[in-house]
Design an enzyme around this catalytic site. Structure first.
Site, PDB file in Angstrom:
ATOM      1  N   GLN A 101       0.571  -1.422  -0.280  1.00 30.30           N
ATOM      2  CA  GLN A 101       0.017  -0.169  -0.286  1.00 30.30           C
ATOM      3  C   GLN A 101       1.115   0.970   0.204  1.00 30.30           C
ATOM      4  O   GLN A 101       1.702   1.097   0.827  1.00 30.30           O
ATOM      5  CB  GLN A 101      -0.749  -0.175   1.525  1.00 30.30           C
ATOM      6  N   TYR A 171      -6.515  10.266   5.002  1.00 30.76           N
ATOM      7  CA  TYR A 171      -4.793  10.682   4.795  1.00 30.76           C
ATOM      8  C   TYR A 171      -5.227  11.279   3.264  1.00 30.76           C
ATOM      9  O   TYR A 171      -6.077  11.358   2.537  1.00 30.76           O
ATOM     10  CB  TYR A 171      -3.969   9.947   4.453  1.00 30.76           C
ATOM     11  N   ARG A 219      -8.022   2.249  -1.758  1.00 28.84           N
ATOM     12  CA  ARG A 219      -8.699   1.638  -0.901  1.00 28.84           C
ATOM     13  C   ARG A 219      -9.320   3.034  -0.110  1.00 28.84           C
ATOM     14  O   ARG A 219      -8.751   3.658  -0.744  1.00 28.84           O
ATOM     15  CB  ARG A 219      -7.283   1.309   1.051  1.00 28.84           C
ATOM     16  N   GLY A 312      -7.896  -8.506  10.128  1.00 31.19           N
ATOM     17  CA  GLY A 312      -6.940  -7.156  11.604  1.00 31.19           C
ATOM     18  C   GLY A 312      -7.028  -8.115  12.543  1.00 31.19           C
ATOM     19  O   GLY A 312      -5.961  -8.736  12.718  1.00 31.19           O
ATOM     20  N   ARG A 313      -7.500  -7.084  13.203  1.00 32.89           N
ATOM     21  CA  ARG A 313      -7.058  -6.794  14.427  1.00 32.89           C
ATOM     22  C   ARG A 313      -6.863  -8.131  15.569  1.00 32.89           C
ATOM     23  O   ARG A 313      -5.977  -8.916  15.972  1.00 32.89           O
ATOM     24  CB  ARG A 313      -8.199  -5.824  15.685  1.00 32.89           C
TER      25      ARG A 313
END
Length: 334
Positions: A101, A171, A219, A312-313
């Protein structure tokens, strides 16, 4: 066959199941952004056994002014390519596809880390970070677009299986997409086509750098979950345009809400967004967000909420999660 175990073809990218490890910042790189032994060890552990079909490596800065945090990975110059080659090879040796990414922090950067004044589409306070950036000129926008293309070229040179453009979590590209931070009155602002002009330029620059057959993911911060911010309806239009521009997979997350939705801990909490985007595109869609249970994962796929699932987590806490998920689904199929 369980949905989780079905292979999927996206452009030239063949994935052997529907499990993806999404990008998660480790802060394990060297101070200059080069790949460290700690980064290699982390991805070797997470990819062990090849139970994830795809690992999307954490956001890597495309130029020093876009560095988001200390010890973030860099893809900003050719000196990092050798380390990135080792990183891609570590993941691929375990039988997992590797995508990098690439990102610019924009107004989410800080001068203490980058050494320069943060930049953004407009001189508007960043809702997550609080700073007011320098409003970019057209020429400066063009330079950052070119930096995305150069970073994508390095990603391909390093042997990755694809590249992901980051436009989520508040971002740089997300700042152009969102009306919360884009107040421009030129061709890069105003209505949605104006606010995604830079995305289409970045996709074109990336495509020109890597060729037509190299997988490109994006994304998308598909909703800001804030009054006056982006909505699922905006993201349906944007995702459709990104597909036409050459993106092979859309990866759904939050906008200025980050990778969570305040007060929502459901498994796959971004499912309403991924479902909406799936209605607008023919390319595969990744859903991430609080998925910890293999049965919940299987159900999300069975219900058509997404084509691929980012875990993910759960994997941060248990590196064997994907192994257990694949083995349990394989057992249930007997």
């Amino acid at each position: 066959m369980p949905y989780l175990l079905k292979p999927l073809q996206a452009g030239s990218l063949l994935l052997n199941n529907r499990l993806v490890m999404p990008p998660m910042a480790t802060a394990k790189a060297e101070p200059d952004g080069k790949v460290s032994s700690a980064v290699l060890d982390y991805y070797r552990e997470k990819s062990a056994g090849g139970y994830f079909s795809l690992i999307i490596v954490e956001h890597s800065f495309i130029q020093q002014a876009g560095k988001a945090s200390e010890n973030q990975l860099s893809v900003a110059d050719d000196s990092v390519i050798d380390g990135l080659k080792r990183l891609a090879a570590v993941i691929q040796a375990n039988g997992t596809k590797a995508v990098l990414q690439i990102n610019h922090a924009g107004s989410a950067a800080s001068q203490e880390i980058t050494g320069s004044i943060p930049v953004g589409p407009s001189a508007v306070k960043n809702p997550r970070k609080g700073g007011i950036p320098h409003e970019l000129t057209r020429q400066e926008i063009g330079e950052i677009v070119a930096a995305f293309g150069a970073a994508a070229y390095r990603t391909k040179q390093a042997g990755f299986d694809g590249v992901e453009i980051h436009s989520a979590h508040g971002y740089f590209l997300n700042q152009f997409l969102s009306p919360l931070t884009n107040r421009r009155t030129d061709e890069y602002g105003g209505d949605l086509p104006g606010r995604i002009r830079i995305h289409k330029e970045v996709i074109a620059a990336v495509r020109a750098a890597v060729g037509e057959d190299f997988p490109v993911l994006l994304r998308l911060g598909a909703s800001d979950y804030a009054e006056g911010g982006t909505t699922a309806a905006d993201s349906q239009i944007a995702a459709s345009e990104f597909e036409k521009a050459g993106v092979n997979i859309i990866d759904i997350s939050g906008g200025f809400s980050g990778y969570t939705i305040p007060g929502n801990n459901e498994q796959g909490y971004f499912a309403p967004l991924s479902t909406a985007v799936k209605e607008a595109v023919a390319i595969p869609v990744i859903l991430t967000g609080g998925i910890t249970d293999v049965q919940a994962a299987e159900q999300l796929l069975a219900q058509g909420k997404a084509d691929l699932l980012g875990i993910g987590r759960a994997v941060l806490q248990d590196s064997l999660w994907a192994k257990k998920a694949v083995e349990s689904q394989a057992q249930s199929a007997l």
